[in-house]
Write an enzyme that holds these catalytic residues in place. Structure first.
Site, mmCIF file in Angstrom:
data_model
loop_
_atom_site.group_PDB
_atom_site.id
_atom_site.type_symbol
_atom_site.label_atom_id
_atom_site.label_comp_id
_atom_site.label_asym_id
_atom_site.label_seq_id
_atom_site.Cartn_x
_atom_site.Cartn_y
_atom_site.Cartn_z
ATOM 1 N N LYS A 195 1.015 -1.182 0.002
ATOM 2 C CA LYS A 195 0.014 0.075 0.000
ATOM 3 C C LYS A 195 0.958 1.190 -0.052
ATOM 4 O O LYS A 195 1.773 1.482 0.989
ATOM 5 C CB LYS A 195 -0.852 -0.111 1.382
ATOM 6 C CG LYS A 195 -1.490 1.282 1.400
ATOM 7 C CD LYS A 195 -2.631 1.285 2.393
ATOM 8 C CE LYS A 195 -3.346 2.392 2.444
ATOM 9 N NZ LYS A 195 -4.384 2.256 3.663
ATOM 10 N N LYS A 248 -2.176 -1.320 -3.643
ATOM 11 C CA LYS A 248 -3.022 -0.169 -3.822
ATOM 12 C C LYS A 248 -2.324 1.031 -3.788
ATOM 13 O O LYS A 248 -1.336 1.061 -3.331
ATOM 14 C CB LYS A 248 -3.979 -0.114 -2.385
ATOM 15 C CG LYS A 248 -4.694 0.824 -2.294
ATOM 16 C CD LYS A 248 -5.194 0.644 -0.792
ATOM 17 C CE LYS A 248 -5.922 2.029 -0.635
ATOM 18 N NZ LYS A 248 -6.381 2.206 0.822
HETATM 19 C C1 PBG Z 1 -7.294 3.063 5.536
HETATM 20 C C2 PBG Z 1 -7.708 2.828 4.133
HETATM 21 C C3 PBG Z 1 -7.578 4.082 3.182
HETATM 22 C C4 PBG Z 1 -8.085 3.619 1.945
HETATM 23 C C5 PBG Z 1 -8.319 2.243 2.271
HETATM 24 N N1 PBG Z 1 -8.128 2.008 3.651
HETATM 25 C C6 PBG Z 1 -7.021 5.554 3.298
HETATM 26 C C7 PBG Z 1 -5.686 5.612 3.910
HETATM 27 O O1 PBG Z 1 -4.760 5.007 3.801
HETATM 28 O O2 PBG Z 1 -5.438 6.947 4.038
HETATM 29 C C8 PBG Z 1 -8.305 4.177 0.841
HETATM 30 C C9 PBG Z 1 -9.218 3.871 -0.278
HETATM 31 C C10 PBG Z 1 -9.431 4.683 -1.328
HETATM 32 O O3 PBG Z 1 -8.963 5.809 -1.616
HETATM 33 O O4 PBG Z 1 -10.536 4.337 -2.016
HETATM 34 N N2 PBG Z 1 -8.087 2.606 6.353
#
Ligand code: PBG
Length: 325
Positions: A195, A248
């Site tokens: 991520k 991601k």
């Molecule tokens: C954290 C989380 C995020 C997303 C999914 N889980 C946000 C982040 O890391 O700030 C982002 C998903 C998206 O942008 O569609 N709980």
């Protein structure tokens, strides 16, 4: 020797022949629809930067799940917007938290849809960080204990798969151990393994009220410049017991998806995130792009890169369009 013997256009003459030789056949079977659950009854509020995406109370989420089942979408992922936030993100692991109650409501409605839950503290902490903060630093080892509690509370409520998105080190092992000790050895872990620290999450933070109140997420989320490090993160999460691993965001990271697909013999998921969705919606609203063609092309590209599972806010539209052929 090439032309005129070889004429690649022979295999593009009509849709039947193109279909015959098509290498990637996108299907609704790999779709996961993200849902934002908030407290209350009968609540359904559209997220300004994500047209067609709503913050909804548990009763409305159950209605949505019924529609998703009828569309052939096999799974949802739930994000919670709690009643109260505090420094320790208490509602994240409360037995009667908003996500836990929603899972129970889906179970009571006897829906077959797979319930995946996002495991992270950022939506539940008043400072908006993914873990406990001490002297401005996110504390890794104390945080993973709370994440394991959160995952366990989701499993107790009836979740099928828990999905840690926090990027703390060792959280997959902590969650696996906690689930197994409590008798939930059948609950799977989908790890947000690679991520990245990405500006593409902007609209999500509005939807989930999870923007950090100070600082950023650079100390735990990955540097967009790195791909070898993604493979290391995935290796570690698999060693710790992850069943499915995720990359991601998706679109700016198709090379990472491809590298992961080639290296690891496990299911690979990709998250087509909020910013990617918002850009498509904004351009489509202005009449600048053909939304249906763009969304099908994006979905095909993510699948072609190697992701068999795609989390996307376009899931309902995709399911309808794929069905219509
Ligand atoms: C954290 C989380 C995020 C997303 C999914 N889980 C946000 C982040 O890391 O700030 C982002 C998903 C998206 O942008 O569609 N709980």
């Amino acid at each position: 020797m090439s032309f005129p013997t070889h004429r690649p256009r022979r295999l593009r003459r009509n849709e039947a022949i193109r279909g015959l030789v098509r290498e990637t056949r996108p299907s609704a079977a790999g779709l996961v629809y993200p849902l934002f659950v908030c407290p209350g009854m009968g609540v359904r509020v559209e997220v300004a930067s994500m047209p067609g995406v709503y913050q909804q109370s548990p009763d409305k989420i159950v209605e949505d799940c019924r529609e998703l089942e009828s569309l052939g979408i096999p799974a949802i992922i739930l994000f919670g917007i709690p009643e109260e936030k505090d420094a320790r993100g208490t509602e994240a692991y409360a037995a009667h938290g908003v996500v836990q109650r929603t899972i129970e409501a889906i179970r009571r409605a006897h829906l077959k849809i797979l319930v995946i839950t996002d495991v992270c503290l950022c939506e539940y902490t008043d400072h908006g960080h993914c873990g406990l903060v001490k002297d401005g630093v996110i504390e890794n080892d104390a945080t993973i204990e709370l994440l394991a509690e959160q995952a366990l509370s989701h499993a107790r409520a009836g979740a099928d798969i828990v999905a840690p998105s926090d990027m703390m080190d060792g959280r997959v092992a902590a969650i696996r151990k906690k689930l197994d000790a409590a008798g939930f050895s059948d609950v799977a872990i989908l790890s947000y393994a690679a991520k990245y620290s990405s500006a593409f999450y902007g609209p999500f933070r509005e939807a989930a009220h999870s923007a950090p109140q100070f600082g950023d997420r650079l100390s735990h989320q990955m540097d967009p410049a790195n791909v070898r490090e993604a493979l290391k993160e995935i290796t570690l999460d698999l060693e710790e017991g992850a069943d499915i691993v995720m990359v991601k965001p998706a679109l700016a990271y198709l090379d990472v998806i491809r590298a992961a697909r080639e290296r690891f013999d496990v299911p690979i998921a990709a998250y087509n995130v909020s910013g990617e969705y918002a850009m498509v919606k904004a351009a489509a609203r202005n009449g600048w792009i053909d939304e249906k063609r763009i969304v099908l092309e994006i979905f095909t590209a993510i699948a072609r890169a190697g992701a068999g599972i795609v989390l996307t806010y376009h899931a309902k539209d995709l399911a309808r369009w794929l069905k219509a052929g």
